[in-house]
Write a protein that holds these residues in place. Structure first.
Motif, mmCIF file in Angstrom:
data_model
loop_
_atom_site.group_PDB
_atom_site.id
_atom_site.type_symbol
_atom_site.label_atom_id
_atom_site.label_comp_id
_atom_site.label_asym_id
_atom_site.label_seq_id
_atom_site.Cartn_x
_atom_site.Cartn_y
_atom_site.Cartn_z
ATOM 1 N N UNK A 70 48.136 49.846 48.353
ATOM 2 C CA UNK A 70 48.527 48.613 47.677
ATOM 3 C C UNK A 70 49.449 48.865 46.482
ATOM 4 N N UNK A 71 50.270 47.855 46.172
ATOM 5 C CA UNK A 71 51.019 47.852 44.912
ATOM 6 C C UNK A 71 50.076 47.488 43.773
ATOM 7 N N UNK A 72 50.376 47.970 42.574
ATOM 8 C CA UNK A 72 49.489 47.818 41.423
ATOM 9 C C UNK A 72 50.228 47.123 40.281
ATOM 10 N N UNK A 73 49.620 46.055 39.755
ATOM 11 C CA UNK A 73 50.192 45.372 38.592
ATOM 12 C C UNK A 73 49.936 46.144 37.309
ATOM 13 N N UNK A 74 48.765 46.782 37.205
ATOM 14 C CA UNK A 74 48.474 47.549 36.006
ATOM 15 C C UNK A 74 47.021 47.475 35.597
ATOM 16 N N UNK A 75 46.785 47.784 34.313
ATOM 17 C CA UNK A 75 45.445 47.915 33.757
ATOM 18 C C UNK A 75 45.466 47.318 32.349
ATOM 19 N N UNK A 76 44.365 46.694 31.939
ATOM 20 C CA UNK A 76 44.368 46.086 30.616
ATOM 21 C C UNK A 76 43.010 45.574 30.205
ATOM 22 N N UNK A 77 43.005 44.611 29.283
ATOM 23 C CA UNK A 77 41.768 44.109 28.692
ATOM 24 C C UNK A 77 41.928 42.635 28.361
ATOM 25 N N UNK A 78 40.809 42.012 28.012
ATOM 26 C CA UNK A 78 40.823 40.618 27.579
ATOM 27 C C UNK A 78 41.171 40.534 26.101
ATOM 28 N N UNK A 79 42.072 39.620 25.783
ATOM 29 C CA UNK A 79 42.355 39.300 24.384
ATOM 30 C C UNK A 79 41.708 37.956 24.096
ATOM 31 N N UNK A 80 40.462 37.997 23.634
ATOM 32 C CA UNK A 80 39.751 36.802 23.209
ATOM 33 C C UNK A 80 40.118 36.482 21.761
ATOM 34 N N UNK A 81 39.653 35.339 21.281
ATOM 35 C CA UNK A 81 39.838 35.042 19.862
ATOM 36 C C UNK A 81 39.212 36.128 18.997
ATOM 37 N N UNK A 82 38.037 36.623 19.424
ATOM 38 C CA UNK A 82 37.361 37.672 18.660
ATOM 39 C C UNK A 82 38.233 38.917 18.558
ATOM 40 N N UNK A 83 38.855 39.325 19.671
ATOM 41 C CA UNK A 83 39.722 40.503 19.635
ATOM 42 C C UNK A 83 40.938 40.270 18.760
ATOM 43 N N UNK A 84 41.540 39.078 18.867
ATOM 44 C CA UNK A 84 42.706 38.767 18.040
ATOM 45 C C UNK A 84 42.323 38.751 16.565
ATOM 46 N N UNK A 85 41.158 38.209 16.251
ATOM 47 C CA UNK A 85 40.670 38.168 14.869
ATOM 48 C C UNK A 85 40.533 39.592 14.320
ATOM 49 N N UNK A 86 39.952 40.485 15.119
ATOM 50 C CA UNK A 86 39.804 41.875 14.686
ATOM 51 C C UNK A 86 41.166 42.508 14.404
ATOM 52 N N UNK A 87 42.109 42.328 15.317
ATOM 53 C CA UNK A 87 43.434 42.917 15.136
ATOM 54 C C UNK A 87 44.116 42.386 13.890
ATOM 55 N N UNK A 88 43.964 41.099 13.626
ATOM 56 C CA UNK A 88 44.606 40.508 12.450
ATOM 57 C C UNK A 88 43.898 40.871 11.153
ATOM 58 N N UNK A 89 42.666 41.351 11.238
ATOM 59 C CA UNK A 89 41.968 41.856 10.056
ATOM 60 C C UNK A 89 42.491 43.228 9.635
ATOM 61 N N UNK A 90 43.081 43.951 10.564
ATOM 62 C CA UNK A 90 43.615 45.280 10.251
ATOM 63 C C UNK A 90 44.852 45.166 9.368
ATOM 64 N N UNK A 91 45.123 46.144 8.507
ATOM 65 C CA UNK A 91 46.403 46.163 7.798
ATOM 66 C C UNK A 91 47.547 46.133 8.803
ATOM 67 N N UNK A 92 48.625 45.445 8.465
ATOM 68 C CA UNK A 92 49.720 45.239 9.412
ATOM 69 C C UNK A 92 50.240 46.539 9.999
#
Length: 496
Positions: free
Chosen positions: A65-87
């Motif tokens: 099969x062809x493969x689109x890729x691999x990744x993760x869910x970006x929930x609000x919780x994940x986005x909140x964590x990332x935005x808490x980090x220094x830029x």
């Protein structure tokens, strides 16, 4: 410290000369001593082939099969964590993770439509009856969209899967599936007289994200449609999805949207419900419904990924995806010696062998207090009551410093496989795959490079000869030593 793609140094031999063809590699051991550690190996060429005691052959004529890729869910919780980090720290982490040139090239994300069990509150985008009240909330405009834009600036080729946890409550019928006590966003079924308005609701959401510069590639109609007691949730049996997709598909087309729709989005075992067994195949049996579906999505909380192979065998023109899998307190998710090899085998090697074309783990990042530099075994936050309060993210963020990170097995899965397989790669044969407690998964990439992921389950190191396909009489190969209990990714240059 996890090394990025641009790092390059020799592993097990002196660095290759600039004129010599080299294979780039990355290795992670389950004892934590090596964490996506980079190395290079020199390509050899001789008539014998430099055969080691064990061999793996990249076999591009054996294509799957062809493969689109691999990744993760970006929930609000994940986005909140990332935005808490220094830029600067956030930018470095996102580049390491997503950049296809100087990172690992992670290429998939999954985003909730409205609330999930990792949002701040329970809501939809239209809680007041009437689509004239549809609007994105601050969870989208202040968290999800800014982070998605930042990621897409790093890797414009990232593909996004969108999934609703529930329709607006005014569209629900609770007569057959009552809500869980104290959780009004659970239970219920989509009212049949609301199929058209709900389809337009989903179209509005996709349009709103695309207007914000966030293209949506994939869509499922309901997260865990056989689990009506999650926070939030809705029951949607196969007959309902069969009928609803006949409304949703035309609505997306009429709006000029090229989103691909996937059926089901729940466990391999269909929650052990005989009336729902073979859920996607039952929908495919209806020609009108099937025409709107690109495939089916699965979670791994019950059953076995062999179900993907069964579904693919009956519908070879349809894709199968693994859209959710979790680690947490229940499976000792912080202990790489317990999770790394098992997760990689069950969540990546086995589904890929069964025809899977895309894999998403659950939350990209969650916040957890650290003690002595390591996360405590406390559920990642922020989370919702009634949902998973014992889950960990692919990466833990120190709740106090908001800079320290701890990478779990799901992060290594994403990165090792993304480094081997770019979007559009085709899984190929690997000869001796599956023997000697070594697993191998090979890919041919659109740019002519080859990728190989090797899993060594042995308690000792193993040395392999890896052969590269060539029309010349001589055999090109490398010899690689796999550390004990490790995962190794190799990226072979295009044959000139």
């Amino acid at each position: 410290m996890v090394a990025a793609f641009s790092a390059s140094w020799a592993y097990g031999q002196s660095a290759a000369s600039p004129a010599a063809a080299t294979v780039r590699g990355w290795v992670t051991t389950d004892d934590g001593t090596r964490s996506l550690e980079p190395f290079t190996l020199t390509v050899s060429e001789d008539a014998v082939g430099g055969r080691a005691r064990r061999q793996v052959e990249l076999m591009p004529t054996e294509r799957y099969q062809a493969v689109h890729g691999f990744g993760a869910a970006l929930t609000t919780a994940s986005a909140w964590c990332l935005l808490k980090m220094p830029a600067a720290a956030r930018a470095a982490f996102l580049r390491e993770t997503f950049s296809p040139t100087d990172g690992f090239g992670v290429s998939l994300l999954r985003v909730p439509i409205g609330c999930s069990d990792f949002s701040f509150g329970e809501y939809t985008l239209c809680d007041t009856p009437g689509l004239e009240h549809f609007a994105l909330t601050y969870e989208e405009t202040d968290y999800l969209i800014p982070v998605l834009r930042e990621i897409l600036a790093i890797h414009p080729g990232v593909k996004i899967m969108a999934t609703p946890w529930t329709c607006p409550l005014w569209m629900k019928d609770y007569s057959a599936v009552p809500p869980r006590a104290g959780f009004p966003f659970t239970g219920g079924q989509l009212r049949r007289d609301c199929y058209e308005v709900y389809a337009r609701y989903l179209v509005r959401w996709v349009e709103a994200f695309e207007q914000a510069g966030i293209p949506i590639a994939f869509l499922t109609m309901q997260n865990e449609p056989l689990n009506a007691q999650n926070s939030a949730s809705m029951f949607m049996g196969w007959e309902e999805q069969r009928d609803f997709v006949k409304v949703l598909g035309p609505a997306l087309r009429e709006a000029g949207l090229s989103v691909r729709i996937y059926a089901y989005d729940h466990n391999y075992d269909y929650s052990n419900r005989s009336d729902q067994r073979g859920y996607p195949l039952r929908i495919y049996a209806d020609a009108e419904a099937s025409r709107w579906l690109a495939g089916a999505a699965f979670h791994d909380y019950g059953g076995h990924s062999a179900e993907m192979a069964q579904v693919r065998a009956c519908a070879p023109d349809k894709e199968v995806f693994l859209t959710e899998t979790s680690i947490g307190r229940w499976n000792m998710g912080h202990n790489l010696q317990r999770t790394l090899l098992g997760n990689l085998e069950a969540i990546a090697f086995a589904p890929l062998r069964h025809g899977c074309s895309a894999i998403w783990v659950w939350n990209l990042m969650l916040s957890i207090p650290f003690e002595k530099g390591r996360p405590v075994d406390k559920g990642g936050e922020p989370n919702r009551p009634g949902g998973c309060q014992s889950c960990f993210g692919a990466v833990d963020l120190d709740a106090v410093t908001q800079t320290a990170l701890h990478r779990n097995s799901h992060y290594y899965l994403m990165c090792h496989f993304s480094a081997a397989a770019s979007p559009g790669a085709v899984r190929i044969g690997t000869g001796d795959e599956g023997g000697w407690f070594v697993r191998a998964c090979g890919f041919e990439n659109p740019d002519g490079t080859y990728g190989l992921v090797l899993l060594n389950k042995n308690s000792g190191a193993r040395t392999l000869s890896v052969g590269f396909p060539t029309a010349a009489p001589a055999r090109k190969h490398i010899t690689v030593t796999l550390p004990a209990r490790s995962v190794t990714t190799l990226r072979w240059p295009a044959d000139k």
